[in-house]
Design a protein around this motif. Structure first.
Motif, PDB file in Angstrom:
ATOM      1  N   UNK A   1     -10.471 -51.332 -47.384  1.00 10.31           N
ATOM      2  CA  UNK A   1     -11.619 -51.106 -47.672  1.00 10.31           C
ATOM      3  C   UNK A   1     -12.040 -49.984 -48.634  1.00 10.31           C
ATOM      4  N   UNK A   2     -13.194 -50.917 -48.815  1.00 11.74           N
ATOM      5  CA  UNK A   2     -14.175 -50.118 -50.176  1.00 11.74           C
ATOM      6  C   UNK A   2     -15.462 -49.082 -49.643  1.00 11.74           C
ATOM      7  N   UNK A   3     -15.637 -48.550 -51.028  1.00 12.74           N
ATOM      8  CA  UNK A   3     -17.165 -47.607 -50.232  1.00 12.74           C
ATOM      9  C   UNK A   3     -18.577 -48.199 -51.296  1.00 12.74           C
ATOM     10  N   UNK A   4     -19.611 -48.128 -50.945  1.00 14.62           N
ATOM     11  CA  UNK A   4     -20.632 -48.393 -52.082  1.00 14.62           C
ATOM     12  C   UNK A   4     -21.212 -46.868 -51.612  1.00 14.62           C
ATOM     13  N   UNK A   5     -22.476 -46.748 -52.323  1.00 11.48           N
ATOM     14  CA  UNK A   5     -22.997 -45.138 -52.048  1.00 11.48           C
ATOM     15  C   UNK A   5     -24.846 -45.621 -52.624  1.00 11.48           C
ATOM     16  N   UNK A   6     -25.260 -44.877 -51.530  1.00  8.02           N
ATOM     17  CA  UNK A   6     -26.875 -44.597 -52.024  1.00  8.02           C
ATOM     18  C   UNK A   6     -27.280 -43.547 -52.043  1.00  8.02           C
ATOM     19  N   UNK A   7     -28.032 -43.634 -52.901  1.00  5.57           N
ATOM     20  CA  UNK A   7     -28.895 -42.157 -52.531  1.00  5.57           C
ATOM     21  C   UNK A   7     -30.241 -42.164 -52.678  1.00  5.57           C
ATOM     22  N   UNK A   8     -31.058 -43.687 -52.529  1.00 11.10           N
ATOM     23  CA  UNK A   8     -32.369 -43.109 -52.199  1.00 11.10           C
ATOM     24  C   UNK A   8     -32.100 -44.408 -51.312  1.00 11.10           C
ATOM     25  N   UNK A   9     -31.823 -43.981 -49.862  1.00  7.31           N
ATOM     26  CA  UNK A   9     -31.908 -44.562 -48.782  1.00  7.31           C
ATOM     27  C   UNK A   9     -31.775 -46.241 -48.709  1.00  7.31           C
ATOM     28  N   UNK A  10     -30.960 -46.471 -49.129  1.00  5.03           N
ATOM     29  CA  UNK A  10     -30.410 -48.190 -48.896  1.00  5.03           C
ATOM     30  C   UNK A  10     -30.976 -48.633 -50.295  1.00  5.03           C
ATOM     31  N   UNK A  11     -32.111 -48.403 -51.046  1.00  4.87           N
ATOM     32  CA  UNK A  11     -32.015 -49.555 -51.887  1.00  4.87           C
ATOM     33  C   UNK A  11     -31.463 -50.228 -52.362  1.00  4.87           C
ATOM     34  N   UNK A  12     -30.842 -49.205 -53.641  1.00  5.06           N
ATOM     35  CA  UNK A  12     -29.955 -49.430 -54.444  1.00  5.06           C
ATOM     36  C   UNK A  12     -28.555 -48.740 -54.169  1.00  5.06           C
ATOM     37  N   UNK A  13     -26.882 -49.838 -54.082  1.00  2.00           N
ATOM     38  CA  UNK A  13     -26.229 -48.986 -54.255  1.00  2.00           C
ATOM     39  C   UNK A  13     -24.895 -48.782 -55.325  1.00  2.00           C
ATOM     40  N   UNK A  14     -24.567 -48.680 -55.212  1.00  2.00           N
ATOM     41  CA  UNK A  14     -23.091 -48.749 -56.147  1.00  2.00           C
ATOM     42  C   UNK A  14     -22.112 -47.935 -55.654  1.00  2.00           C
ATOM     43  N   UNK A  15     -20.772 -48.869 -55.959  1.00  2.00           N
ATOM     44  CA  UNK A  15     -19.342 -48.707 -55.529  1.00  2.00           C
ATOM     45  C   UNK A  15     -18.656 -47.267 -56.259  1.00  2.00           C
ATOM     46  N   UNK A  16     -18.597 -46.511 -55.367  1.00  2.63           N
ATOM     47  CA  UNK A  16     -17.819 -45.212 -55.383  1.00  2.63           C
ATOM     48  C   UNK A  16     -16.286 -45.913 -56.237  1.00  2.63           C
TER      49      UNK A  16
END
Length: 257
Positions: free
Chosen positions: A81-96
Motif C-alpha cells: 500500500x502506497x500513499x499519495x497526498x493532494x493539498x489542492x483538491x486532487x489537482x496535483x498529487x505527491x507521494x508521501x
C-alpha cells in the motif's frame, strides 16, 4: 459531481491512475490521468499504481491509498500500500514516500484497502494475501483484516479477520463499510476467471446481525462483478463496480429506497 478514481493499463501492462468527473445524472464531464509517477526499478510500485481509498481531511487535504504493483521471480507479482497526498483538491498529487506506507501483517502482501474515520481514529479494512499452488499454478488467496491509525500514516495491525474465507472460497476484496453494512466481492479458489459459478460476486453483510444479507449480481454481469463502492442519494443507492475483469470498464447499478 462525482469523481471516480480508477486505473487503466498501458501497453506494458502497468496500471496507472486516472480520475473521471460525472454529474449527479452520471453524465461524464471530464477524464484525465493523475500524475503520480511509477516507482523506480526495484521499488514496490514500479509496475503499477491503482487507487483504492481516498479520505479527505477537514482542511481539504486528500490522502489516496493505492495498490503498488511490483514483479517478483518466485511469485507472479507483489502488492503493498502506497500513499499519495493532494493539498489542492486532487489537482496535483505527491507521494508521501518512495516506500509503502502499509505492508500488512507479516509476510502476506496487501491488496485493496478501505480507510474510514471513526470516533477520532481511522479504520482500515485490507485484503491480506498469500500464494497457493492450485492445479499447478500459483494463485493469490486473500481474506479481509483490520488495522487502525490515529494519523493516517502509522498503522497498528490487530490481525483480526473481518471477513473470513470459507470452504472453497479463495478471495475477498474491496471490503467497504457504509451505514452498518459491509460490501465486498468474493470468489472461489479455482476456475474463477472463466466460470461464472466460481467468479467474483458482490455480497453485503449486516454489522448488527453479523450475517450476510444478500448477493448483489446486477443483470448482465454474471461473469464477474467485483470491487463495489456504494453511495447514497435521497431516494436511492448507487453501486459502482468492476465487471468482466475490467474489459468493459466500470459499471453501476441503482437500488431505489
Amino acid at each position: 459531481v462525482y469523481k471516480i478514481y480508477y486505473s487503466t493499463r498501458d501497453n506494458q501492462n502497468r496500471s496507472k491512475p486516472r480520475v473521471a468527473t460525472f454529474t449527479k445524472q452520471l453524465v461524464i464531464i471530464s477524464d484525465w490521468p493523475i500524475e503520480i509517477p511509477l516507482g523506480k526499478p526495484g521499488t514496490f510500485d514500479s509496475h503499477g499504481i491503482m487507487p483504492s481509498s481516498i479520505i479527505t481531511q477537514d482542511d481539504g487535504t486528500k490522502f489516496m491509498y493505492y495498490v503498488g504493483w511490483s514483479k517478483r521471480i518466485d511469485v507472479p507479482y507483489w502488492n503493498s500500500t502506497g500513499l499519495a497526498i493532494s493539498k489542492d483538491n486532487g489537482v496535483t498529487w505527491e507521494k508521501y514516500s518512495e516506500g509503502p506506507v502499509f505492508i500488512g501483517d507479516g509476510g502476506n502482501w496487501v491488496g485493496t484497502v478501505d480507510v474510514e474515520e471513526h470516533e477520532g481514529f481511522f479504520d482500515m479494512l485490507y485484503s491480506s494475501a498469500h500464494w497457493e499452488e492450485i492445479d499447478g499454478k500459483l494463485e493469490p488467496i486473500y481474506d479481509v483484516k483490520y488495522a487502525q491509525s490515529i494519523n493516517l500514516i502509522n498503522w497498528d495491525v490487530t490481525g483480526d479477520e473481518m471477513v473470513s474465507l470459507e470452504g472453497e472460497e479463495g478471495g475477498i476484496a474491496a471490503a467497504r463499510e457504509k451505514d452498518g453494512k459491509r460490501y465486498y466481492s468474493i470468489r472461489n479458489k479455482k476456475d474463477y476467471r472463466t466460470n461464472p459459478i466460481n467468479s467474483y460476486k458482490i455480497q453485503s453483510w449486516d454489522a448488527n446481525t453479523n450475517e450476510t444479507i444478500d448477493e448483489l449480481l446486477p443483470s448482465g454481469d454474471e461473469i464477474m462483478c467485483a470491487y463495489p463502492f456504494v453511495i447514497e442519494e435521497e431516494d436511492k443507492y448507487i453501486m459502482f463496480y468492476n465487471s468482466d475483469f475490467g474489459k468493459s470498464g466500470i459499471s453501476y447499478a441503482i437500488k431505489m429506497k
